[in-house]
Design an enzyme around this catalytic site. Structure first.
Site, PDB file in Angstrom:
ATOM      1  N   GLY A  22       0.837  -1.195   0.000  1.00  5.03           N
ATOM      2  CA  GLY A  22       0.000   0.000   0.000  1.00  5.03           C
ATOM      3  C   GLY A  22       0.867   1.237   0.000  1.00  5.03           C
ATOM      4  N   CYS A  71       5.333  -6.183   1.513  1.00  9.85           N
ATOM      5  CA  CYS A  71       5.721  -4.765   1.518  1.00  9.85           C
ATOM      6  C   CYS A  71       5.059  -4.035   2.696  1.00  9.85           C
ATOM      7  CB  CYS A  71       5.394  -4.134   0.172  1.00  9.85           C
ATOM      8  SG  CYS A  71       6.297  -2.603  -0.095  1.00  9.85           S
ATOM      9  N   TYR A  72       4.115  -3.144   2.436  1.00  7.78           N
ATOM     10  CA  TYR A  72       3.427  -2.475   3.552  1.00  7.78           C
ATOM     11  C   TYR A  72       2.875  -3.513   4.522  1.00  7.78           C
ATOM     12  CZ  TYR A  72       0.045   0.493   6.029  1.00  7.78           C
ATOM     13  OH  TYR A  72      -0.663   1.151   6.992  1.00  7.78           O
ATOM     14  N   HIS A  89       7.810  -7.484  -3.969  1.00  9.22           N
ATOM     15  CA  HIS A  89       6.477  -7.816  -4.478  1.00  9.22           C
ATOM     16  C   HIS A  89       6.501  -9.132  -5.267  1.00  9.22           C
ATOM     17  CE1 HIS A  89       4.203  -4.172  -3.458  1.00  9.22           C
ATOM     18  NE2 HIS A  89       5.388  -3.607  -3.475  1.00  9.22           N
ATOM     19  N   GLU A 138       4.048 -10.656  -6.463  1.00 13.30           N
ATOM     20  CA  GLU A 138       2.924 -10.748  -7.402  1.00 13.30           C
ATOM     21  C   GLU A 138       3.220 -10.169  -8.777  1.00 13.30           C
ATOM     22  OE1 GLU A 138       3.297  -8.821  -4.800  1.00 13.30           O
ATOM     23  OE2 GLU A 138       2.075  -7.007  -4.818  1.00 13.30           O
ATOM     24  N   GLY A 164     -24.404  -9.142 -26.363  1.00 11.63           N
ATOM     25  CA  GLY A 164     -23.552  -9.854 -27.305  1.00 11.63           C
ATOM     26  C   GLY A 164     -22.093  -9.802 -26.896  1.00 11.63           C
ATOM     27  N   GLY A 165     -21.768  -8.946 -25.904  1.00  6.20           N
ATOM     28  CA  GLY A 165     -20.393  -8.882 -25.396  1.00  6.20           C
ATOM     29  C   GLY A 165     -20.094 -10.105 -24.528  1.00  6.20           C
ATOM     30  N   VAL A 166     -18.822 -10.224 -24.123  1.00 13.90           N
ATOM     31  CA  VAL A 166     -18.396 -11.424 -23.401  1.00 13.90           C
ATOM     32  C   VAL A 166     -19.197 -11.606 -22.103  1.00 13.90           C
ATOM     33  CG1 VAL A 166     -16.438 -12.599 -22.324  1.00 13.90           C
ATOM     34  CG2 VAL A 166     -16.058 -11.089 -24.273  1.00 13.90           C
ATOM     35  N   ASP A 167     -19.272 -10.534 -21.303  1.00 17.17           N
ATOM     36  CA  ASP A 167     -19.821 -10.698 -19.958  1.00 17.17           C
ATOM     37  C   ASP A 167     -21.294 -11.088 -19.985  1.00 17.17           C
ATOM     38  OD1 ASP A 167     -17.322  -9.802 -19.423  1.00 17.17           O
ATOM     39  OD2 ASP A 167     -17.928  -7.776 -18.910  1.00 17.17           O
ATOM     40  N   SER A 221     -22.942 -12.380 -22.388  1.00 13.18           N
ATOM     41  CA  SER A 221     -23.110 -13.683 -23.042  1.00 13.18           C
ATOM     42  C   SER A 221     -22.844 -14.815 -22.054  1.00 13.18           C
ATOM     43  CB  SER A 221     -22.144 -13.825 -24.222  1.00 13.18           C
ATOM     44  OG  SER A 221     -22.426 -12.852 -25.188  1.00 13.18           O
ATOM     45  N   LYS A 251     -11.682 -11.133 -15.794  1.00 10.78           N
ATOM     46  CA  LYS A 251     -12.118 -11.292 -17.182  1.00 10.78           C
ATOM     47  C   LYS A 251     -11.661 -12.619 -17.810  1.00 10.78           C
ATOM     48  CE  LYS A 251     -14.063  -9.073 -20.726  1.00 10.78           C
ATOM     49  NZ  LYS A 251     -15.209  -8.136 -20.643  1.00 10.78           N
TER      50      LYS A 251
END
Ligand code: XMP
Length: 515
Positions: free
Chosen positions: A56, A83-84, A170, A172, A225-228, A230, A371
């Protein structure tokens, strides 16, 4: 939804907290990002197998910096501070954190000095990514230093008996090449997670909880019609079949053949109860004579709500729930102490602002997913590649790619030009590396020659960009032969275009869309 084993990530506002979650989920361990001040007793009730305290921007030496409930360290649940999060661990348990005057930022080489399950299977000398001002000067009683770097005598610490660990770097980020393995080690070796979280299991569990929630009620979904949307449609269809009702608004501003594809796939192939609002004329009439981009967006947003609401009203007698394709990054923002970057890629498809007479309860089956996980769920549910790998498409559709007047002829022209761009790029083996590609119709005519005649016709711009999240983007270096084919096909095959240009600007300062 109920999950079996999981890891809690307390968010202290680092820009890369989401990456911690991504890396842990890549190990097939479910995890959630939660508020930094979550009470230990509340967390204990949900029984995570491990706790991560994120990085952070604050300094633990400052008054008012975000702290954790000290009782977290008494739960007997393994903890990793990053880290933090490491500095917070040290300070809370009686160590000392030194307020650094200079930030250490960038790659560092680190030596592992003590055995630790976090580093199992790794070399003794590792490259890590540092980004900190403060550092731990005195480690708390019961801890030992387990790694050091030139700038950081205590780059990592452990209390093996209490299973509490801290790393100054980090793990990640990709610049710590073995970082993913360290987080994997934390999950498996230290927390004892079995790593059995898979999309098929997510689907199974989700279907159970959707059925339990919905019972015999009905659900409405705005399908774009978009990914989400659908994937939400496919998931809900599997869970509740005929109790799902989808409304698809054909605003006449979709890509070539897209409206038919949506109807064929969801209405026919899946057999979903699909209600298409054929509203092309309504949208085009409302946009007639409008050239200001903001006005175009407002008109489209309002018209969409009107059309959707009318369809919804016709179904509202039996519908109790409204389904939405909210994703995890939208949810996470609300738990960060500093608030995340504002959600920029949200359109009127998120049917906020429905009229007051339409009251639904929300159902958001993807709110725990990133996503790429949504795409994996879509694949698992049998959605075709052209749907799950679909590029982002703005809610206002081609309207933001037709500069100046929007007329039916100009929409048709752009659809045909855009189709050529897409067809040629799809032939490239690595087309999935291109984040977005499309054609833009400019509001100018230029001179050309066709045979013996001079022409005075439209200019189409081609846009292709590389990006990770749409927030920043580089123009994509398309090979010349691809550009060549795109240009000659558009000029030869699309009547009304005599010039094609390639947009070589990056974001910032440009944007991806032209309007
Ligand atoms: P810009 O043009 O701001 O676009 O660089 C960033 C990303 O957002 C998409 N975009 C939109 N998406 N409604 C949407 O749903 C919109 O009004 C909208 N405008 C831009 C754009 O395609 C890109 O992926």
């Amino acid at each position: 939804m109920k999950h079996g084993e999981w890891i809690a990530i307390l968010d202290y506002g680092s820009q890369v907290t989401q990456l911690i979650a991504r890396r842990i989920r890549e190990q097939k361990v479910y995890c959630e990002i939660i508020r930094f001040d979550t009470r230990a007793a509340d967390l204990a009730r949900r029984a995570p197998k491990g706790i991560v305290l994120s990085g952070g921007p604050a300094s633990v030496t400052d008054q008012g910096s975000p702290l954790c409930d000290p009782a977290l360290f008494e739960l007997g649940i393994p903890i990793l501070g990053i880290c933090y999060g490491m500095q917070l661990t040290a300070r809370t348990l009686g160590g000392k954190v030194h307020r650094g005057l200079k930030r250490e930022y960038g790659k560092a080489s680190m030596q592992i000095t003590q055995d630790c399950p976090l580093f199992r299977g790794l070399e003794k000398n590792l490259q890590v990514w540092m980004s900190h001002g403060d550092k731990v000067e005195v480690i708390p009683d019961g801890f030992e230093t387990i790694a050091e770097s030139d700038n950081c005598p205590c780059a990592a610490m452990q209390n093996a008996g209490r299973k509490i660990y801290g790393v100054q770097f980090h793990p990640e980020v990709v610049h710590t090449p073995q970082g993913a393995q360290m987080l994997g080690n934390f999950a498996s070796e230290i927390c004892g997670c079995s790593g059995d979280w898979k999309m098929s299991k997510f689907i199974e569990d989700n279907i159970q909880s959707i059925r339990a929630k919905v019972g015999s009620d009905h659900v409405l979904l705005g399908l774009s019609g978009g990914v989400d949307s659908s994937v939400v449609a496919a998931l809900l269809h599997k869970a509740i079949g005929p109790q799902l009702h989808c409304v698809f608004v054909d605003n006449g501003l979709l890509r070539y053949n897209e409206a038919r594809e949506v109807e064929d796939l969801f209405g026919h192939a899946f057999g979903i109860d699909l209600h298409t609002a054929h509203a092309q004329d309504l949208f085009l009439n409302a946009l007639s004579g409008i050239t200001d981009p903001e006005k175009k967006r407002k008109i489209i947003g309002k018209t969409f709500i009107d059309v959707f609401a009318e369809k919804a009203r016709s179904l509202s007698g039996k519908v109790k729930y409204l389904a939405q394709g909210t994703l995890y990054p939208d949810v996470i923002e609300s738990v960060s102490p500093i608030g995340g970057p504002s959600a920029t890629i949200k359109s009127h498809h998120n049917v906020g602002g429905l009229p007051a007479d339409l009251k639904f309860e929300l159902i958001e089956p993807l709110r725990e997913l990133f996503k790429d996980e949504v795409r994996a769920v879509g694949r698992e549910l049998g959605l075709p590649g052209y749907v799950v790998d679909r590029q982002p498409f703005p809610g206002p559709g081609l309207a933001v790619r037709i500069l100046g007047d929007i007329t039916r002829e100009r929409v048709n022209l752009l659809q045909l030009a855009d189709l050529r761009v897409r067809e040629e790029i799809l032939k490239m083996e690595n087309h999935l590396d291109v984040w977005q590609y499309f054609a833009v119709l400019l509001p100018i005519q230029t001179v050309g020659v066709m045979g013996d005649d001079r022409t005075y016709e439209n200019v189409v711009a081609v846009r292709a960009v590389q990006s990770l999240d749409g927030m920043t983007a580089d123009w994509y270096k398309l090979p010349y032969d691809v550009l060549d084919r795109i240009s000659s096909r558009i000029i030869n095959e699309v009547k009304g275009v005599n010039r094609v240009v390639y947009d070589i600007s990056s974001k910032p300062p440009s944007t991806i869309e032209w309007e």
